[in-house]
Design an enzyme around this catalytic site. Structure first.
Site, PDB file in Angstrom:
ATOM      1  N   LYS A 144      33.112  31.119  33.007  1.00 24.84           N
ATOM      2  CA  LYS A 144      34.382  30.400  32.964  1.00 24.84           C
ATOM      3  C   LYS A 144      34.533  29.431  34.129  1.00 24.84           C
ATOM      4  O   LYS A 144      34.984  28.307  33.955  1.00 24.84           O
ATOM      5  CB  LYS A 144      35.565  31.377  32.972  1.00 24.84           C
ATOM      6  CG  LYS A 144      35.661  32.285  31.774  1.00 24.84           C
ATOM      7  CD  LYS A 144      36.967  33.057  31.759  1.00 24.84           C
ATOM      8  CE  LYS A 144      37.205  33.885  32.997  1.00 24.84           C
ATOM      9  NZ  LYS A 144      36.166  34.917  33.211  1.00 24.84           N
ATOM     10  N   ARG A 156      45.625  37.374  32.119  1.00 23.42           N
ATOM     11  CA  ARG A 156      44.621  38.396  31.824  1.00 23.42           C
ATOM     12  C   ARG A 156      45.197  39.557  31.026  1.00 23.42           C
ATOM     13  O   ARG A 156      44.454  40.450  30.622  1.00 23.42           O
ATOM     14  CB  ARG A 156      44.016  38.929  33.130  1.00 23.42           C
ATOM     15  CG  ARG A 156      42.991  37.986  33.722  1.00 23.42           C
ATOM     16  CD  ARG A 156      42.287  38.598  34.906  1.00 23.42           C
ATOM     17  NE  ARG A 156      41.208  37.744  35.367  1.00 23.42           N
ATOM     18  CZ  ARG A 156      40.502  37.978  36.462  1.00 23.42           C
ATOM     19  NH1 ARG A 156      40.777  39.037  37.197  1.00 23.42           N
ATOM     20  NH2 ARG A 156      39.527  37.159  36.827  1.00 23.42           N
ATOM     21  N   ARG A 209      23.351  38.260  41.019  1.00 26.02           N
ATOM     22  CA  ARG A 209      23.977  37.359  41.995  1.00 26.02           C
ATOM     23  C   ARG A 209      23.830  37.904  43.413  1.00 26.02           C
ATOM     24  O   ARG A 209      23.926  39.102  43.648  1.00 26.02           O
ATOM     25  CB  ARG A 209      25.463  37.163  41.668  1.00 26.02           C
ATOM     26  CG  ARG A 209      25.693  36.427  40.372  1.00 26.02           C
ATOM     27  CD  ARG A 209      27.090  35.853  40.248  1.00 26.02           C
ATOM     28  NE  ARG A 209      28.160  36.835  40.354  1.00 26.02           N
ATOM     29  CZ  ARG A 209      29.421  36.585  39.990  1.00 26.02           C
ATOM     30  NH1 ARG A 209      29.757  35.403  39.506  1.00 26.02           N
ATOM     31  NH2 ARG A 209      30.346  37.512  40.109  1.00 26.02           N
ATOM     32  N   ARG A 252      27.419  41.541  46.194  1.00 23.10           N
ATOM     33  CA  ARG A 252      28.821  41.966  46.305  1.00 23.10           C
ATOM     34  C   ARG A 252      29.016  43.278  45.543  1.00 23.10           C
ATOM     35  O   ARG A 252      28.368  43.506  44.514  1.00 23.10           O
ATOM     36  CB  ARG A 252      29.760  40.903  45.732  1.00 23.10           C
ATOM     37  CG  ARG A 252      29.750  39.608  46.505  1.00 23.10           C
ATOM     38  CD  ARG A 252      30.843  38.656  46.057  1.00 23.10           C
ATOM     39  NE  ARG A 252      31.103  38.683  44.620  1.00 23.10           N
ATOM     40  CZ  ARG A 252      31.909  37.833  44.002  1.00 23.10           C
ATOM     41  NH1 ARG A 252      32.524  36.895  44.688  1.00 23.10           N
ATOM     42  NH2 ARG A 252      32.101  37.897  42.705  1.00 23.10           N
ATOM     43  N   ARG A 257      34.237  46.536  34.812  1.00 21.38           N
ATOM     44  CA  ARG A 257      34.947  45.263  34.653  1.00 21.38           C
ATOM     45  C   ARG A 257      34.971  44.837  33.180  1.00 21.38           C
ATOM     46  O   ARG A 257      35.987  44.339  32.685  1.00 21.38           O
ATOM     47  CB  ARG A 257      34.284  44.188  35.506  1.00 21.38           C
ATOM     48  CG  ARG A 257      34.437  44.399  37.002  1.00 21.38           C
ATOM     49  CD  ARG A 257      33.584  43.435  37.805  1.00 21.38           C
ATOM     50  NE  ARG A 257      34.057  42.066  37.702  1.00 21.38           N
ATOM     51  CZ  ARG A 257      33.370  41.008  38.106  1.00 21.38           C
ATOM     52  NH1 ARG A 257      32.158  41.169  38.603  1.00 21.38           N
ATOM     53  NH2 ARG A 257      33.881  39.801  38.001  1.00 21.38           N
TER      54      ARG A 257
END
Length: 210
Positions: free
Chosen positions: A13, A88, A123, A156, A167
């Site tokens: 996004k 959300r 990541r 992270r 998530r």
């Protein structure tokens, strides 16, 4: 145009929002970026948000809604905007209605879960300068060392596989119902996330002009 961008964590996004921002010359309002800034500066909002984000949970509605209300009042949003990461939940969408904000289009960026897990778990970020990397798509010249400042690259906590699964679960339960909410209003448009952002952007621009 006033656009809402929906999609699971890691769907792309943010990248699509940046590209649309340049093409349409309207600002992107990213709640993720706003909250990360608060985390970095150690504000009260940052402290409140950190415990939720570390557990893969959503930041409470009242906090996020206050941020968005303030941002939308900025004159830079008069010609339109792209909302990335808000609403959300159905409650947040209803709060947006109460603000009197009329949305022109809701883009839902669709990417399968396996691709999302690969993207997010790979990541890495520099602990010193914050530069982003990826173990597959954007490798540093030296493993685990930042090209820019030679800082150490770390993963992270919210990019760990177990947190990613949480998530995604939260997204399915709390955010995905927004697709039906906006489809009933005739605002929902679907875009399939592609490997290249150029292809995803082309699709998005095509559905926006329909």
């Amino acid at each position: 145009m006033k656009i809402i961008l929906l999609g699971a964590p890691g769907a792309g996004k943010g990248t699509l929002a940046e590209s649309l921002c340049r093409q349409l010359d309207i600002p992107t309002i990213s709640t993720g970026n706003i909250i990360r800034e608060a985390l970095k500066s150690g504000t009260e909002l940052g402290k409140m948000a950190k415990s939720y984000m570390d557990a893969g949970q959503l930041v409470p509605d009242e906090v996020v809604i206050g941020i968005i209300r303030e941002k939308l009042a900025d004159p830079v949003c008069e010609k339109g905007f792209i909302l990335d990461g808000f609403p959300r939940t159905i409650a947040q969408a209803e709060a947006l209605d109460k603000m009197g904000v009329e949305i022109d289009c809701v883009l839902s960026l669709e990417v399968d879960d396996d691709t999302i897990i690969t993207r997010l778990s790979g990541r890495r970020v520099c602990i010193d300068c914050g530069a982003p990397y990826h173990v597959i798509y954007k490798k540093p010249k030296v493993e685990n060392v930042c090209d820019n400042c030679s800082g150490t690259l770390v993963q992270r906590k919210d990019d760990h596989p177990d947190t990613i699964m949480e998530r995604l679960k939260v997204y399915r339960e709390q955010t995905e119902p927004l697709k039906d909410f906006y489809e009933k209003r005739g605002l929902l448009r679907t875009v399939a996330g592609q490997e290249k952002i150029e292809d995803t952007l082309r699709q998005a621009l095509e559905v926006l002009v329909k």
